[in-house]
Scaffold this active site. Structure first.
Site, PDB file in Angstrom:
ATOM      1  N   ARG A  41     -33.565 -73.910 -31.863  1.00 47.94           N
ATOM      2  CA  ARG A  41     -32.840 -73.023 -31.266  1.00 47.94           C
ATOM      3  C   ARG A  41     -31.164 -72.341 -31.809  1.00 47.94           C
ATOM      4  O   ARG A  41     -31.190 -71.702 -30.931  1.00 47.94           O
ATOM      5  CB  ARG A  41     -31.855 -73.865 -30.492  1.00 47.94           C
ATOM      6  CG  ARG A  41     -31.069 -74.312 -28.738  1.00 47.94           C
ATOM      7  CD  ARG A  41     -31.806 -74.417 -27.607  1.00 47.94           C
ATOM      8  NE  ARG A  41     -31.327 -74.719 -26.510  1.00 47.94           N
ATOM      9  CZ  ARG A  41     -31.925 -74.826 -25.486  1.00 47.94           C
ATOM     10  NH1 ARG A  41     -32.979 -76.097 -25.601  1.00 47.94           N
ATOM     11  NH2 ARG A  41     -31.162 -75.379 -24.437  1.00 47.94           N
ATOM     12  N   ARG A  80     -30.190 -80.158 -11.918  1.00 47.85           N
ATOM     13  CA  ARG A  80     -29.453 -81.031 -13.146  1.00 47.85           C
ATOM     14  C   ARG A  80     -27.785 -80.657 -13.424  1.00 47.85           C
ATOM     15  O   ARG A  80     -27.420 -80.067 -12.663  1.00 47.85           O
ATOM     16  CB  ARG A  80     -30.219 -80.635 -13.673  1.00 47.85           C
ATOM     17  CG  ARG A  80     -30.982 -81.425 -14.896  1.00 47.85           C
ATOM     18  CD  ARG A  80     -32.171 -80.666 -16.063  1.00 47.85           C
ATOM     19  NE  ARG A  80     -31.034 -80.153 -16.606  1.00 47.85           N
ATOM     20  CZ  ARG A  80     -31.933 -79.150 -17.534  1.00 47.85           C
ATOM     21  NH1 ARG A  80     -33.006 -78.852 -18.065  1.00 47.85           N
ATOM     22  NH2 ARG A  80     -31.439 -78.276 -18.724  1.00 47.85           N
ATOM     23  N   LYS A 111     -40.564 -72.930 -19.806  1.00 44.57           N
ATOM     24  CA  LYS A 111     -40.526 -73.439 -20.818  1.00 44.57           C
ATOM     25  C   LYS A 111     -40.961 -74.837 -20.694  1.00 44.57           C
ATOM     26  O   LYS A 111     -42.262 -75.775 -20.906  1.00 44.57           O
ATOM     27  CB  LYS A 111     -39.639 -73.742 -22.550  1.00 44.57           C
ATOM     28  CG  LYS A 111     -39.230 -72.465 -22.804  1.00 44.57           C
ATOM     29  CD  LYS A 111     -38.071 -72.714 -23.826  1.00 44.57           C
ATOM     30  CE  LYS A 111     -36.450 -73.328 -23.614  1.00 44.57           C
ATOM     31  NZ  LYS A 111     -35.749 -73.265 -22.474  1.00 44.57           N
ATOM     32  N   ARG A 168     -33.173 -74.581  -8.573  1.00 48.89           N
ATOM     33  CA  ARG A 168     -34.030 -75.678  -9.241  1.00 48.89           C
ATOM     34  C   ARG A 168     -33.272 -77.376  -8.825  1.00 48.89           C
ATOM     35  O   ARG A 168     -31.777 -77.128  -8.759  1.00 48.89           O
ATOM     36  CB  ARG A 168     -33.697 -76.101 -11.219  1.00 48.89           C
ATOM     37  CG  ARG A 168     -34.569 -76.496 -11.738  1.00 48.89           C
ATOM     38  CD  ARG A 168     -34.631 -76.571 -12.995  1.00 48.89           C
ATOM     39  NE  ARG A 168     -33.948 -76.719 -13.942  1.00 48.89           N
ATOM     40  CZ  ARG A 168     -34.000 -75.898 -15.372  1.00 48.89           C
ATOM     41  NH1 ARG A 168     -34.759 -75.568 -16.065  1.00 48.89           N
ATOM     42  NH2 ARG A 168     -32.652 -76.355 -16.408  1.00 48.89           N
ATOM     43  N   ARG A 220     -24.943 -71.190 -21.257  1.00 52.86           N
ATOM     44  CA  ARG A 220     -25.952 -71.642 -21.716  1.00 52.86           C
ATOM     45  C   ARG A 220     -26.240 -70.561 -22.005  1.00 52.86           C
ATOM     46  O   ARG A 220     -27.212 -70.148 -22.808  1.00 52.86           O
ATOM     47  CB  ARG A 220     -26.226 -72.364 -20.636  1.00 52.86           C
ATOM     48  CG  ARG A 220     -26.330 -74.213 -20.962  1.00 52.86           C
ATOM     49  CD  ARG A 220     -26.937 -75.363 -19.785  1.00 52.86           C
ATOM     50  NE  ARG A 220     -28.816 -75.100 -20.137  1.00 52.86           N
ATOM     51  CZ  ARG A 220     -28.950 -75.142 -18.461  1.00 52.86           C
ATOM     52  NH1 ARG A 220     -29.105 -75.657 -17.729  1.00 52.86           N
ATOM     53  NH2 ARG A 220     -30.394 -75.577 -18.707  1.00 52.86           N
TER      54      ARG A 220
END
Ligand code: AMP
Length: 220
Positions: free
Chosen positions: A87, A159, A13, A126, A170
């Site tokens: 969300r 992160r 996203k 990531r 998540r």
């Protein structure tokens, strides 16, 4: 004009929103980016949000919708790309009533569809630049020099919520609370599903082709 991007964490996203906002002059509203910035500046909102973000939970709806409402100043005249909001169903309903009070509505919803298996692989590989925020992936988009940003040379970091345990949490939250929005928006208006497992430039091309007539229609 309001465009919404829905997708699992790791579905791209943020990458697609950066591309689309630059190409089409959209105002990119990423609730995750706003929370990370508030947390690093240790503002009162950041301190409240931190306890949820660090555990991979959703920040309470009232905080999020208030924050978005204050930034959606001109939903009729402006062009907004919402990334990470809504969300859950309560947020979607809050957005809809906020927009209808201002004579606006959701124009398009893009669902970046990605399997949980691929999402977890992407999240745990990531890396972010600690300086400029550029996003890398050690498997699919490694930096030229290991651990260093190609753009500004600063060090890359993981992160805080991309650890395997928090990423799994998540994804569970996404499946339980966010994915039901797909059914909600399918019945609400212009809904487009995109295969987010394809290379990012292919996804961008598909999104761009759908958005181009919307934006030129809005100009005329
Ligand atoms: P993201 O960068 O979109 O993956 O968001 C990172 C984290 O910020 C999420 O795991 C949540 O803790 C929080 N967050 C972002 N957007 C929302 C939202 N719309 N509602 C509640 N929490 C959110």
């Amino acid at each position: 004009m309001i465009i919404i991007l829905i997708g699992a964490p790791g579905s791209g996203k943020g990458t697609q929103a950066a591309f689309l906002s630059e190409r089409f002059g959209l105002t990119h509203l990423s609730t995750g980016d706003i929370f990370r910035s508030e947390i690093s500046s240790k503002t009162p909102l950041g301190q409240q949000a931190a306890k949820y973000v660090s555990k991979g939970q959703l920040v309470p709806d009232s905080l999020v919708t208030e924050m978005v409402a204050s930034r959606l100043s001109d939903p009729q005249g402006g062009r907004y790309l919402l990334d990470g909001f809504p969300r859950n169903l309560a947020q979607a309903q809050a957005l809809s009533s906020l927009l209808s009070q201002k004579g606006a509505g959701v124009d398009s919803v893009f669902f970046l569809n990605l399997s949980s298996l691929e999402a977890i692989k992407r999240l745990t590989s990531r890396r972010l630049c600690g300086g400029c925020g550029e996003v890398y992936n050690v498997l699919s988009r490694p930096p030229q020099a290991e651990g260093k940003c190609d753009k500004c040379g600063k060090g890359l970091v993981v992160r805080d919520d991309d650890t395997e345990a928090t990423s799994r949490k998540r994804l569970m939250v996404y499946e339980d609370l966010t994915r039901p929005l797909v059914a909600y928006y399918k019945t609400e208006g212009a809904f487009h599903e995109v295969d987010a497992a394809r290379p990012p430039q292919d996804v961008s091309a598909q999104l761009g082709a759908i958005i181009t007539p919307l934006v030129s229609g809005a100009r005329s």
